[in-house]
Write a protein that holds these residues in place. Structure first.
Motif, PDB file in Angstrom:
ATOM      1  N   GLY A 576       0.820  -1.188   0.000  1.00 56.00           N
ATOM      2  CA  GLY A 576       0.000   0.000   0.000  1.00 56.00           C
ATOM      3  C   GLY A 576       0.862   1.250   0.000  1.00 56.00           C
ATOM      4  O   GLY A 576       2.096   1.188   0.027  1.00 56.00           O
ATOM      5  N   VAL A 577       0.212   2.417  -0.019  1.00 54.50           N
ATOM      6  CA  VAL A 577       0.947   3.672  -0.054  1.00 54.50           C
ATOM      7  C   VAL A 577       0.124   4.753   0.649  1.00 54.50           C
ATOM      8  O   VAL A 577      -1.112   4.734   0.612  1.00 54.50           O
ATOM      9  N   SER A 578       0.812   5.658   1.323  1.00 57.75           N
ATOM     10  CA  SER A 578       0.171   6.796   1.969  1.00 57.75           C
ATOM     11  C   SER A 578       0.865   8.067   1.512  1.00 57.75           C
ATOM     12  O   SER A 578       2.094   8.129   1.461  1.00 57.75           O
ATOM     13  N   PHE A 579       0.092   9.081   1.169  1.00 53.07           N
ATOM     14  CA  PHE A 579       0.663  10.369   0.768  1.00 53.07           C
ATOM     15  C   PHE A 579      -0.439  11.418   0.801  1.00 53.07           C
ATOM     16  O   PHE A 579      -1.635  11.096   0.877  1.00 53.07           O
ATOM     17  N   GLY A 580      -0.019  12.652   0.748  1.00 49.63           N
ATOM     18  CA  GLY A 580      -0.961  13.746   0.614  1.00 49.63           C
ATOM     19  C   GLY A 580      -1.089  14.113  -0.852  1.00 49.63           C
ATOM     20  O   GLY A 580      -0.111  14.527  -1.486  1.00 49.63           O
ATOM     21  N   LEU A 581      -2.266  13.934  -1.422  1.00 46.34           N
ATOM     22  CA  LEU A 581      -2.502  14.292  -2.817  1.00 46.34           C
ATOM     23  C   LEU A 581      -2.553  15.802  -2.940  1.00 46.34           C
ATOM     24  O   LEU A 581      -3.342  16.467  -2.265  1.00 46.34           O
TER      25      LEU A 581
END
Length: 634
Positions: A576-581
């Protein structure tokens, strides 16, 4: 038929039969879908996207699970027109479908004996498989007898299916194959005054403008020298499987081979149609002036009035008019690039004159020809294979960056509305096949991107929504593609059919989850007005933002004055991945958003998110599981 070798041949050799081809200010460099630019024919007035469901008609309703390679109809079963029950059509409609492409409807050459119905025998030496190729049409004025409960009543059964489909608020598409016909073309159903292809040909010459075929004068046709690995009908005995076929003189083969004995890899079961293209490649008909690229179909129709055109043009005009009269709403044209663009101007303008809303879809695999076939040939839509599909396939396989999709979308912006998107069709490998992606779930982010990045129609191939892998060698058809040549059952699709209930009741939990994803996605795309609006890529800004966003993600915005969407897909199947779009200031300005917090709803899962706007720049905190996507509505 598998087009791979032919596409390579066309790209290398250049067939002699190809034609020449909100309300805020606009951001600085918008990429906007504009179907009217450079093309007056198609004005995009639709409020919602088109969704095409392609079904291989012979296989769809077959519940037989025997699946014996090279099996007969009696052994392996066959689907019928009658299998498209109200329950089946309702289930197809529930996936957002606006058009059903019933593949393989026109009567094509096949091995089964229908002589009791006045149908001549076909020779297995010039048939691929036992059930035959749907692209070797034998009679354009009737339908495949295999598909009828009562073969004597086959045309009426298809007419009833057209009516049922319309009652479920869907349009009907069928195949037209102008480039070639079966070697033994013979219509039993010609309307008065219509003669068969080749009936009036002068067979003493290679070429004459009003001949329907090309000939090899003085030489009989010889069946190809089959490789040792191939046995006609898998080696089963048949009185006509003798390595011979009576055709004197020999005709050119469908893919353009001029040899009296074509190769096994040629389309030897078919013969090439002559459209007034001389053997040296010059044209024996009036050419369209270049400025007709900017004219609409009525102008094209007017251009051809009073013109003397080759006989084959008239024959296909009559064929398409016949099916329009039966209630068919449009056509999918096989290998359209092998037929001159002037013919398409002639044919399509005559179709539109009869039915201005007719849906016209064509195979063209050479990108430098796309605009000619749209603007001069008056096609509504072309397969977007060589550009978008091929790039997306590499991303799905982990072999290509998502930036390629951004570049492709921008480069195709002037014609993107005309480029039909798909992940599977009868020619392509199944996503779940090891030869493609090996996992049907890898199609999930790809389908989100394919179905939402442009205003183009989206196509779903039957069985794709339940992860059908096309795993079996059916006889002539080989693993990775669901066979189009053999009598066969399609296992995953059969579990969705669930004995005719068409409720997915026999699917595994994983298959049902996949089906529900496709159903949710496509029904949403069919009703989302933003998907017929503007597009802004968010990929570049997010790559530059220094977050975890990478070439394994793709983000863009779709919007109009009624709806605003943020779409993000994650192509990694393991992590998975987490980031601020990041939403750049240009988009925030265009959407007229002040600093603050705005609720977002994921249209795939109903999960709630928040858009935070600060100092004129937007951010959405995202945490995406492997192969997950979001479609966030503001």
């Amino acid at each position: 038929m598998n087009k791979t070798a032919t596409i390579l041949m066309l790209s290398l050799a250049g067939s002699m039969l190809l034609a020449c081809g909100g309300k805020a200010p606009e951001q600085a460099t918008p990429v906007k879908a504009d179907p009217t630019e450079h093309n007056a024919t198609i004005v995009n007035t639709a409020e919602h996207k088109v969704v095409v469901y392609q079904v291989f008609t012979r296989l769809f309703g077959n519940q037989n699970t025997t699946n014996t390679p090279w099996g007969t109809l009696e052994q392996n079963g066959v689907g019928k027109f009658a299998d498209f029950t109200p329950e089946a059509l309702s289930a197809i409609k529930a996936m957002g479908t606006s058009h059903i492409w019933y593949t393989g409807v026109p009567h094509h050459a096949l091995v089964r004996d229908y002589s009791a119905y006045g149908i001549s025998h076909d020779d297995p030496d010039v048939i691929k498989g036992r059930a035959g190729s749907p692209y070797a049409v034998k009679d354009y004025y009737n339908v495949n007898p295999d598909l009828a409960t009562d073969p004597a009543n086959r045309l009426a059964e298809f007419e009833a299916l057209i009516k049922r489909t319309h009652q479920h608020d869907m349009k009907v598409l069928i195949d037209i194959v102008p480039n070639h016909v079966a070697r033994a073309y013979q219509s039993l159903s010609n309307p008065p005054g219509v003669t068969d292809f080749g009936a009036n040909d002068d067979t003493s010459v290679e070429y004459k403008r009003d001949n329907n075929f090309y000939y090899v004068p003085g030489q009989p046709f010889n069946v190809p020298a089959f490789p040792a690995s191939y046995k006609v009908l898998g080696g089963d005995a048949h009185p006509a499987a003798d390595g011979k076929f009576n055709e004197t003189p020999a005709k050119w083969t469908g893919n353009g081979s001029r040899a009296a004995q074509p190769d096994f890899d040629d389309w030897y079961e078919t013969v090439k149609i002559n459209y007034g293209v001389r053997p040296d490649g010059s044209y024996d008909f009036d050419k369209l002036p270049a400025d007709y690229a900017d004219k609409d179909w009525p102008a094209h129709y007017a251009f051809w009035q009073g013109k003397d055109v080759p006989d084959s043009w008239l024959k296909f005009r009559d064929i398409t008019q016949y099916w329009l009269d039966k209630g068919v709403d449009g056509f999918r044209y096989d290998m359209a690039e092998m037929v001159p663009v002037e013919f398409w101007s002639y044919l399509n303008s005559h179709i539109k004159h009869k039915n201005p809303d007719a849906f016209l879809l064509a195979e063209v695999y050479q990108p430098h020809l796309y605009r000619d076939y749209i603007r001069l040939g008056k096609m509504d839509y072309l397969y977007d294979k060589v550009e978008f599909y091929d790039s997306l396939k590499l991303v799905m396989q982990g072999k290509g960056p998502t930036s390629t999709l951004v570049e492709t979308q921008q480069r195709m912006a002037d014609i993107e509305h005309h480029m039909l998107h798909f992940l599977e069709n009868h020619d392509e490998q199944r996503i779940a096949a090891p030869e493609f992606a090996g996992d049907a779930k890898k199609g999930m982010p790809a389908m989100v991107v394919s179905a939402t990045i442009s205003t183009s129609p989206t196509m779903l191939y039957f069985g794709q929504d339940v992860g059908e892998p096309g795993a079996e060698d059916a006889g002539f058809g080989k693993a990775s593609r669901t066979t189009i040549f053999d009598y066969w059952g399609v296992p995953h699709h059969q579990r969705w059919m669930n004995g005719g209930k068409f409720d997915g009741g026999a699917l595994s939990a994983e298959e049902l989850t996949l089906h529900n994803f496709y159903k949710t996605l496509l029904s949403f795309t069919a009703s989302a007005p933003a998907l017929m609006g503007e597009y802004t890529e968010l990929h570049s800004a997010n790559l530059a933002a220094g977050t975890a966003y990478s070439e394994q993600q793709l983000a863009f915005a779709r919007y109009n004055d009624r709806q605003k969407l943020l779409i993000v897909s994650h192509f990694n199947s393991e992590n998975g991945v987490s980031f601020g779009l990041t939403l750049p200031a240009e988009l925030i300005t265009k959407w007229q958003l002040a600093d603050g917090r705005y609720p977002l709803t994921d249209k795939l899962t109903d999960t709630q998110y928040t858009l935070q706007v600060a100092n004129g720049v937007g951010t959405v905190a995202l945490q995406l599981a492997p192969l997950a996507s979001v479609i966030l509505e503001l």
